[in-house]
Design an enzyme around this catalytic site. Structure first.
Site, PDB file in Angstrom:
ATOM      1  N   LYS A   1       0.818  -1.217   0.000  1.00 56.97           N
ATOM      2  CA  LYS A   1       0.000   0.000   0.000  1.00 56.97           C
ATOM      3  C   LYS A   1       0.854   1.272   0.000  1.00 56.97           C
ATOM      4  O   LYS A   1       0.376   2.338  -0.357  1.00 56.97           O
ATOM      5  CB  LYS A   1      -0.973  -0.039   1.161  1.00 56.97           C
ATOM      6  CG  LYS A   1      -1.991  -1.160   0.977  1.00 56.97           C
ATOM      7  CD  LYS A   1      -3.143  -1.069   1.936  1.00 56.97           C
ATOM      8  CE  LYS A   1      -4.228  -2.085   1.597  1.00 56.97           C
ATOM      9  NZ  LYS A   1      -3.804  -3.471   1.841  1.00 56.97           N
TER      10      LYS A   1
HETATM   11  C1  LIG Z   1      -4.500  -4.515   1.324  1.00 52.52           C
HETATM   12  C2  LIG Z   1      -3.746  -5.770   1.192  1.00 52.52           C
HETATM   13  C3  LIG Z   1      -4.171  -6.781   0.307  1.00 52.52           C
HETATM   14  C4  LIG Z   1      -5.440  -6.667  -0.499  1.00 52.52           C
HETATM   15  O1  LIG Z   1      -5.369  -5.674  -1.478  1.00 52.52           O
HETATM   16  P1  LIG Z   1      -6.716  -5.092  -2.129  1.00 52.52           P
HETATM   17  O2  LIG Z   1      -6.279  -3.984  -2.992  1.00 52.52           O
HETATM   18  O3  LIG Z   1      -7.547  -4.631  -0.972  1.00 52.52           O
HETATM   19  O4  LIG Z   1      -7.354  -6.198  -2.851  1.00 52.52           O
HETATM   20  C5  LIG Z   1      -3.385  -7.903   0.189  1.00 52.52           C
HETATM   21  N1  LIG Z   1      -2.259  -8.047   0.910  1.00 52.52           N
HETATM   22  C6  LIG Z   1      -1.828  -7.113   1.769  1.00 52.52           C
HETATM   23  C7  LIG Z   1      -0.581  -7.343   2.550  1.00 52.52           C
HETATM   24  C8  LIG Z   1      -2.544  -5.938   1.936  1.00 52.52           C
HETATM   25  O5  LIG Z   1      -2.116  -5.004   2.777  1.00 52.52           O
END
Ligand SMILES: *Cc1c(COP(=O)(O)O)cnc(C)c1O
Length: 493
Positions: A112
């Site tokens: 993220k």
């Molecule tokens: C947020 C997250 C996901 C999922 O991603 P999305 O965009 O919500 O589908 C998967 N793995 C990790 C480590 C995350 O932080």
């Protein structure tokens, strides 16, 4: 490039407006009116570019209301110094046709960061463009990783505030420590009694509540979102699909034009949707493989065309994927329905009313031509971590492992040998206890002790982990989901 809403395509906005506003007035999500094309020659040229240059190539097609220097400022502020020496999206080859894209080399050790390091800079410029003088208060519901990544991105950014709600006991100890030690004069962190959907529903209610908005406006505060429903979260993620492909050309694993699979551990459907957008722009994609954990609402949707959120909610070892309502799916539905805003609005109405909806046969056909899907339960996820360590001496986290396990099933079921990129969404150091349990069937109870054990295995430990151990806990607030509006108003006083 103009943007419209999934629930009202008569609306037309600039990218800057979408960034500042977050969500459309009638509740829809902002989507580009069309997909700008990046041709194969341009993709081939990307193989010689840095990540920042690739980002400029992709983002400049979407952020047409940003000048070149504004866009460069955003990209350089986000990607030049905030990621470790490995860079933003390096590939690690498990074999000649399978690469793991490590998206966790940013400040909070999860993918993220790729979006949340750049979003504050998008907003900074967007505010000026929109003549917005109010303080923008970013409101986030997090299943763990978004919260810290948003705090890290927005902390002490002038003209912005950041408030994060996380599900109490719904995140890992490491994630909680990361959030509750966050410094900055403009940050507020609060645990909510409930699960992620409770926190997210609470945040959505605040956004929809005009009286709170009026109260805040009296203090010259406007709300915005940094959840993956914000266009500014989504668009930076499109870049790394191109980047992975360009790297595979550079590494001579594929030729320009060859198709590639992407396996994406999925929760809110933001990450994988960015892959779909990349494909729509011309990236040669064979399949987008949607990997879910035990909360397999998406797997069933891809099997049946019925989205049914009425089910038991499971807490798993991959908490960032513990989601029953995948908000970004709405953007895909908009595209699959041929931009039918009325139909999308009705589906979303049904989801809200009954927790369920069904797409048309036509949409389902289109859906399954592009996507494959599967899920891995806790046991399978753990086996994938163990196997990867034993066979490749490569340590992966629980979320990445869901993708690896699902891909293994997919390969067995289809004999598809298309070169494949597995998206690795978090560092194993973010979930050290679960990772050790998976490999050795035992692990220290304390997450920091567990992190030190992983270090002893020879996996490079990021400096953030050691720093976290000694940081004071600054945020201890807890509230019930009904009290979230009140909590926010108190926090800004
Ligand atoms: C947020 C997250 C996901 C999922 O991603 P999305 O965009 O919500 O589908 C998967 N793995 C990790 C480590 C995350 O932080």
């Amino acid at each position: 490039m103009l943007y419209t809403s999934t629930r009202d395509s008569s609306l037309k906005y600039s990218a800057a407006k979408c960034f500042v506003q977050g969500l459309s007035v009638e509740g829809g999500l902002f989507v580009p009116e069309s997909f700008p094309e990046i041709c194969l020659d341009e993709i081939a040229a990307m193989s010689e570019m840095s990540y920042s240059e690739r980002a400029f190539k992709v983002l400049s097609r979407y952020l047409t209301d940003f000048s070149q220097s504004e866009l460069l400022d955003c990209i350089n502020s986000a990607y030049n110094t905030k990621f470790d020496e490995m860079g933003v999206a390096p590939l690690h080859y498990v074999d000649d046709s399978t690469a793991v894209m490590e998206l966790y080399h940013g400040p909070t050790l999860a993918f993220k960061d790729v979006a949340l390091q750049i979003l504050p800079h998008f907003l900074k410029h967007a505010k000026v463009k929109e003549n917005e003088n109010a303080l923008i208060l970013i409101l986030v519901a997090t299943s763990g990783d978004t919260g810290k990544a948003a705090l890290e991105g927005f902390s002490d950014v002038e003209g912005m505030g950041i408030s994060v709600f996380f599900p109490n006991e719904g995140v890992s100890k490491m994630q909680q420590a990361q959030m509750c030690t966050q410094e900055g004069n403009n940050v507020f962190v609060c645990a909510v009694n409930g699960n992620f959907d409770d926190a997210q529903t609470g945040v959505k209610k605040i956004f929809a509540d005009t009286s709170i908005k009026e109260d805040l406006l009296k203090q010259n505060i406007k709300l915005s979102s940094a959840n993956s429903i914000n266009w500014g979260r989504l668009v930076p993620q499109v870049v790394y699909y191109f980047s992975a492909y360009a790297d595979m050309i550079k590494d001579k694993k594929i030729k320009v034009g060859d198709k590639v699979n992407f396996v994406v551990p999925t929760g809110n459907f933001g990450d994988i949707l960015a892959g779909y957008y990349a494909m729509k722009m011309g990236l040669p994609v064979n399949k987008l493989i949607c990997a879910s954990n035990k909360n397999k609402v998406l797997t069933e949707f891809f099997e049946t065309g019925i989205y049914n959120a009425n089910r038991e909610f499971f807490k798993t070892q991959s908490p960032s994927m513990d989601i029953l309502i995948s908000s970004n799916l709405e953007r895909l539905l908009y595209d699959l329905s041929g931009k039918d805003d009325t139909f999308v609005a009705s589906l979303m109405g049904q989801l809200k009313e009954n927790g369920e909806y069904k797409i048309t046969d036509e949409m389902f056909k289109e859906l399954t031509s592009v996507f494959a899907a599967g899920y891995a339960d806790e046991e399978k996820t753990a086996s994938a971590i163990k196997k990867m360590w034993q066979e490749n001496s490569y340590c992966i986290d629980t979320h990445t492992a869901v993708g690896v396990a699902v891909y293994e099933d997919y390969k067995k079921g289809t004999n598809d040998n298309t070169p494949t990129v597995l998206l690795s969404t978090a560092s194993p150091y973010k979930f050290p206890h679960a990772v050790l349990e998976a490999i050795f069937n035992k692990a220290p109870v304390d997450e920091f002790d567990a992190a030190d054990e992983i270090k002893k295995m020879g996996v490079k430990q990021p400096k953030q982990i050691a720093e976290l151990k000694t940081k004071p806990v600054l945020h201890k607030a807890v509230c019930n989901k009904e009290d979230m509006p009140k909590t926010i108003l108190n926090a800004v006083k």
